[in-house]
Write an enzyme that holds these catalytic residues in place. Structure first.
Site, short mmCIF file in Angstrom:
data_model
loop_
_atom_site.label_atom_id
_atom_site.label_comp_id
_atom_site.label_asym_id
_atom_site.label_seq_id
_atom_site.Cartn_x
_atom_site.Cartn_y
_atom_site.Cartn_z
N ALA A 63 0.85 -1.18 0.00
CA ALA A 63 0.00 0.00 0.00
C ALA A 63 0.89 1.24 0.00
O ALA A 63 2.05 1.19 0.42
CB ALA A 63 -0.93 -0.01 1.21
N GLY A 108 0.34 -4.91 1.26
CA GLY A 108 -0.88 -5.00 0.47
C GLY A 108 -0.74 -5.83 -0.79
O GLY A 108 -1.71 -6.40 -1.28
N GLU A 111 -1.12 -9.34 0.36
CA GLU A 111 -2.54 -9.50 0.71
C GLU A 111 -3.40 -9.62 -0.55
O GLU A 111 -4.35 -10.41 -0.59
CB GLU A 111 -2.97 -8.32 1.58
N GLU A 131 4.48 -4.58 7.92
CA GLU A 131 3.74 -3.54 8.63
C GLU A 131 4.22 -3.28 10.06
O GLU A 131 4.26 -2.14 10.52
CB GLU A 131 2.24 -3.87 8.65
#
Length: 264
Positions: A63, A108, A111, A131
């Site tokens: 992200a 992300g 994911e 993260e």
């Protein structure tokens, strides 16, 4: 469409995250574009999707940290929901989705790959959930899907340490199904998608739903889901013609013909 490209090649669709200047990182616009592309896929004609990233360095590097760095608590939760809603859409998409992971799949990106049905990668791929090193938890399903795919112990190790792993280790722990060279990856993904697309679409869709829904319940409830989907296949053209062709082959191989499944 903006940062996400889509091309249908017969019964196979290819979605490409195209933001190479940012290693295909996911910001709000990329997520919106991906959502729009998914909504435009003609699932009556396209029977399997391949999802990949532009370039040869990155699938999706994560992200967009620049966008996330100034979010409030409420905005952070809303951003997590945006990503989760779209990744849940991929996970429950009517047709199978193959992730062709051509480089970095971090945060992300990992994911996103995990929301797909099948993951294959290039030998330069790198995976991780970094993260915890950024002061946050995974926000797009990483704590949930990773544990389901590789087991709670390995998932906790990867998430808590925030360390990256290479393609060979991702294969060893079952995060990806196979590893290819960069040049072989997309053709291999398209070939697998074409094989899937050649099978009866009613059956393939039913199999996806049975596996996904069954994983959320007990085995006793899961087999009831399977029984219903199994029964739904009968009286369809695909079931009748598929079985008739099998019987023709058993009776006289010369009578075998190519079955064009019609999803009805």
């Amino acid at each position: 469409m903006g940062f996400v490209e889509y091309e249908a090649e017969g019964a196979v669709g290819v979605i490409t995250i195209n933001r190479p200047q940012a290693l295909n990182a996911l910001n709000s616009q990329v997520l919106d574009d991906l959502d729009a592309v998914l909504g435009a896929v003609d699932t009556a004609a396209v029977r399997c999707l391949v999802l990949t990233g532009a370039g040869d360095k990155s699938f999706v590097a994560g992200a967009d940290i620049g966008e996330m760095s100034t979010l409030t608590k409420a905005e952070g939760e809303a951003f997590g929901k945006k990503g989760n809603d779209i990744f849940l859409k991929i996970e429950s998409f009517p047709i199978p989705v193959i992730a062709a992971i051509n480089g970095f799949a971090l945060g992300g990106g990992n994911e996103l790959a995990m929301s797909c049905d099948i993951r294959i990668c290039s030998d330069n791929a790198v995976f991780g959930q970094p993260e915890a090193g950024l002061g946050i938890t995974p926000g797009f399903g990483g704590t949930q899907r990773l544990a389901r795919l590789v087991g709670a112990g390995m998932a906790k190790q990867l998430v808590y340490t925030a360390r990256n792993i290479k393609a060979d280790e991702a294969y060893r722990i079952g995060l990806v199904n196979s590893v290819y060279t960069q040049e072989e990856l997309l053709p291999a993904a398209k070939k697998m998608a074409a094989v899937i697309a050649s099978n009866a679409p009613i059956a393939v869709r039913g199999c996806k739903k049975a596996i996904n829904d069954g994983l959320q319940v007990s085995i006793e409830e899961g087999v009831v889901i399977e029984e219903k989907l199994f029964g739904d296949c009968f009286e369809s053209y695909d079931q009748q013609e598929g079985m008739a062709n099998f019987l023709r082959k058993k009776d006289d191989p010369a009578k075998v013909k190519h079955v064009e499944f019609k999803n009805r």
